[in-house]
Write a protein that holds these residues in place. Structure first.
Motif, PDB file in Angstrom:
ATOM      1  N   GLY A  62       9.072   9.075  19.157  1.00  0.00           N
ATOM      2  CA  GLY A  62       8.255  10.188  19.638  1.00  0.00           C
ATOM      3  C   GLY A  62       8.796  11.479  19.034  1.00  0.00           C
ATOM      4  N   TYR A  63       7.954  12.512  18.959  1.00  0.00           N
ATOM      5  CA  TYR A  63       8.400  13.739  18.263  1.00  0.00           C
ATOM      6  C   TYR A  63       7.496  14.907  18.607  1.00  0.00           C
ATOM      7  N   ALA A  64       8.045  16.083  18.525  1.00  0.00           N
ATOM      8  CA  ALA A  64       7.271  17.320  18.681  1.00  0.00           C
ATOM      9  C   ALA A  64       8.054  18.465  18.063  1.00  0.00           C
ATOM     10  N   LEU A  65       7.306  19.382  17.465  1.00  0.00           N
ATOM     11  CA  LEU A  65       7.891  20.634  16.938  1.00  0.00           C
ATOM     12  C   LEU A  65       7.195  21.792  17.622  1.00  0.00           C
ATOM     13  N   GLY A  66       7.901  22.891  17.791  1.00  0.00           N
ATOM     14  CA  GLY A  66       7.254  24.130  18.238  1.00  0.00           C
ATOM     15  C   GLY A  66       6.198  24.540  17.222  1.00  0.00           C
ATOM     16  N   SER A  67       5.070  25.069  17.713  1.00  0.00           N
ATOM     17  CA  SER A  67       3.957  25.343  16.788  1.00  0.00           C
ATOM     18  C   SER A  67       4.293  26.345  15.675  1.00  0.00           C
ATOM     19  N   PRO A  68       5.239  27.304  15.879  1.00  0.00           N
ATOM     20  CA  PRO A  68       5.557  28.189  14.738  1.00  0.00           C
ATOM     21  C   PRO A  68       6.176  27.433  13.554  1.00  0.00           C
ATOM     22  N   MET A  96      21.049  17.309  22.611  1.00  0.00           N
ATOM     23  CA  MET A  96      20.826  18.652  23.159  1.00  0.00           C
ATOM     24  C   MET A  96      21.891  18.985  24.197  1.00  0.00           C
ATOM     25  N   THR A  97      22.054  20.281  24.452  1.00  0.00           N
ATOM     26  CA  THR A  97      22.919  20.741  25.543  1.00  0.00           C
ATOM     27  C   THR A  97      22.088  21.702  26.397  1.00  0.00           C
ATOM     28  N   MET A  98      22.620  22.092  27.541  1.00  0.00           N
ATOM     29  CA  MET A  98      21.878  23.013  28.421  1.00  0.00           C
ATOM     30  C   MET A  98      21.613  24.350  27.729  1.00  0.00           C
ATOM     31  N   GLU A  99      22.380  24.663  26.715  1.00  0.00           N
ATOM     32  CA  GLU A  99      22.141  25.920  25.981  1.00  0.00           C
ATOM     33  C   GLU A  99      20.830  25.890  25.202  1.00  0.00           C
ATOM     34  N   ASP A 100      20.266  24.697  25.049  1.00  0.00           N
ATOM     35  CA  ASP A 100      18.995  24.578  24.332  1.00  0.00           C
ATOM     36  C   ASP A 100      17.787  24.772  25.249  1.00  0.00           C
ATOM     37  N   ALA A 101      18.037  24.981  26.550  1.00  0.00           N
ATOM     38  CA  ALA A 101      16.919  24.949  27.507  1.00  0.00           C
ATOM     39  C   ALA A 101      15.826  25.968  27.152  1.00  0.00           C
ATOM     40  N   ALA A 102      16.204  27.167  26.779  1.00  0.00           N
ATOM     41  CA  ALA A 102      15.178  28.191  26.505  1.00  0.00           C
ATOM     42  C   ALA A 102      14.348  27.808  25.280  1.00  0.00           C
ATOM     43  N   ASP A 103      15.002  27.327  24.244  1.00  0.00           N
ATOM     44  CA  ASP A 103      14.266  26.919  23.035  1.00  0.00           C
ATOM     45  C   ASP A 103      13.364  25.712  23.332  1.00  0.00           C
ATOM     46  N   LEU A 104      13.891  24.772  24.118  1.00  0.00           N
ATOM     47  CA  LEU A 104      13.088  23.581  24.437  1.00  0.00           C
ATOM     48  C   LEU A 104      11.876  23.968  25.277  1.00  0.00           C
ATOM     49  N   PHE A 105      12.096  24.890  26.196  1.00  0.00           N
ATOM     50  CA  PHE A 105      10.987  25.379  27.025  1.00  0.00           C
ATOM     51  C   PHE A 105       9.907  26.026  26.149  1.00  0.00           C
ATOM     52  N   ALA A 106      10.335  26.786  25.148  1.00  0.00           N
ATOM     53  CA  ALA A 106       9.353  27.432  24.261  1.00  0.00           C
ATOM     54  C   ALA A 106       8.479  26.383  23.570  1.00  0.00           C
ATOM     55  N   VAL A 107       9.053  25.239  23.227  1.00  0.00           N
ATOM     56  CA  VAL A 107       8.277  24.182  22.558  1.00  0.00           C
ATOM     57  C   VAL A 107       7.244  23.592  23.528  1.00  0.00           C
ATOM     58  N   PHE A 108       7.706  23.157  24.698  1.00  0.00           N
ATOM     59  CA  PHE A 108       6.838  22.345  25.561  1.00  0.00           C
ATOM     60  C   PHE A 108       6.043  23.153  26.588  1.00  0.00           C
ATOM     61  N   SER A 109       6.184  24.469  26.567  1.00  0.00           N
ATOM     62  CA  SER A 109       5.319  25.298  27.422  1.00  0.00           C
ATOM     63  C   SER A 109       4.070  25.721  26.648  1.00  0.00           C
ATOM     64  N   ASP A 110       3.981  25.319  25.397  1.00  0.00           N
ATOM     65  CA  ASP A 110       2.870  25.710  24.531  1.00  0.00           C
ATOM     66  C   ASP A 110       1.752  24.667  24.652  1.00  0.00           C
ATOM     67  N   PRO A 111       0.571  25.069  25.155  1.00  0.00           N
ATOM     68  CA  PRO A 111      -0.515  24.087  25.315  1.00  0.00           C
ATOM     69  C   PRO A 111      -0.862  23.382  24.002  1.00  0.00           C
ATOM     70  N   ALA A 112      -0.682  24.033  22.868  1.00  0.00           N
ATOM     71  CA  ALA A 112      -1.019  23.392  21.587  1.00  0.00           C
ATOM     72  C   ALA A 112      -0.107  22.196  21.318  1.00  0.00           C
ATOM     73  N   VAL A 113       1.135  22.283  21.761  1.00  0.00           N
ATOM     74  CA  VAL A 113       2.097  21.198  21.505  1.00  0.00           C
ATOM     75  C   VAL A 113       1.753  19.960  22.339  1.00  0.00           C
ATOM     76  N   VAL A 114       1.296  20.177  23.581  1.00  0.00           N
ATOM     77  CA  VAL A 114       1.016  19.017  24.451  1.00  0.00           C
ATOM     78  C   VAL A 114      -0.481  18.693  24.486  1.00  0.00           C
ATOM     79  N   ARG A 115      -1.213  19.196  23.490  1.00  0.00           N
ATOM     80  CA  ARG A 115      -2.669  18.990  23.457  1.00  0.00           C
ATOM     81  C   ARG A 115      -3.049  17.512  23.593  1.00  0.00           C
ATOM     82  N   TYR A 116      -2.286  16.620  22.973  1.00  0.00           N
ATOM     83  CA  TYR A 116      -2.649  15.197  22.989  1.00  0.00           C
ATOM     84  C   TYR A 116      -1.697  14.372  23.851  1.00  0.00           C
TER      85      TYR A 116
END
Ligand SMILES: CC(C)(COP(=O)(O)OP(=O)(O)OC[C@H]1O[C@@H](n2cnc3c(N)ncnc32)[C@H](O)[C@@H]1OP(=O)(O)O)[C@@H](O)C(=O)NCCC(=O)NCCS
Length: 187
Positions: free
Chosen positions: A99-105, A19-39
């Motif tokens: 370890g792994y995670a995808l954005g819920s969309p 990743m680069t700092m240009e990915d910050a907004a996309d990465l934030f969209a993934v991990f700011s979603d309560p469904a993604v960090v549910r477990y």
């Protein structure tokens, strides 16, 4: 692990890359979603600074060769849709965790299975690992589905191992050996 090159892995629909700092907004969209960090034993991110810190840590770990965290980019759009990481390396014993995670969309399209397959192949055939481990919440059926599709075997159960959003949560341990992986590839 002495053989870390600059990593770019390509699959039919995805690019796995640092990743680069240009990915910050996309990465934030993934991990700011309560469904993604549910477990996960972590709360959803509340500002993009969490993403920037996480990317900085990933780059530092990459330089120190202690952890490989790929950003998963969708070839069709160029969006960063999640991450997969190989971490907790024990070079002497030729094993690590995944370890792994995808954005819920992006759930339900096979992207996680595709990304993990590339990372696992890299781990076994470039890093010469013998074993990859995963530790998941038993309620996380989607995560179990990905691992089982890839040939991981359920190996153990550890009660009340994590504190997840206000309650103790159990772990199911999964393991994948290089021999299982290669046998499936040959079959
Ligand atoms: C775990 C996680 C990555 C799994 O995502 P997922 O979308 O279920 O997994 P995949 O991307 O491999 O997609 C598989 C699903 O897509 C379907 N699919 C659709 N098109 C497909 C294709 N071309 N190829 C493969 N599968 C496809 C599969 O049938 C499967 O659906 P099913 O589970 O209903 O059978 C996701 O739930 C997630 O990010 N969760 C939050 C973070 C997390 O819990 N991480 C794990 C911590 S241990």
């Amino acid at each position: 692990m002495s053989s870390y090159p600059t990593l770019i892995l390509t699959t039919n629909r995805l690019t796995l890359r640092p990743m680069t700092m240009e990915d910050a907004a996309d990465l934030f969209a993934v991990f700011s979603d309560p469904a993604v960090v549910r477990y996960w034993s972590a709360e959803p991110w509340t500002s993009v600074s969490f993403a920037k810190d996480s990317i900085a840590r990933a780059l530092e770990n990459y330089r120190e060769q202690s952890d490989v965290r790929f950003g998963i980019e969708l070839l069709e759009t160029g969006a960063l849709i999640g991450t997969v990481n190989l971490h907790h390396f024990f070079p002497q014993n030729r094993r690590c965790e995944i370890g792994y995670a995808l954005g819920s969309p992006y759930w339900g399209k096979g992207y996680a299975t595709e990304a993990l397959a590339a990372a696992i192949d890299y781990g076994f055939h470039e890093l010469r690992l013998n074993r990859i481990e995963a530790d998941i919440d038993p309620r996380n059926a989607a995560s179990a589905g990905v691992l089982e599709r890839l040939g991981f075997r359920k190996e153990g159960y550890m009660p009340e191992r994590w504190f997840v959003h206000g309650e103790m949560a159990d772990t199911v341990n999964y393991g994948l050996l290089r021999s299982y992986w290669d046998a499936r590839r040959r079959a």
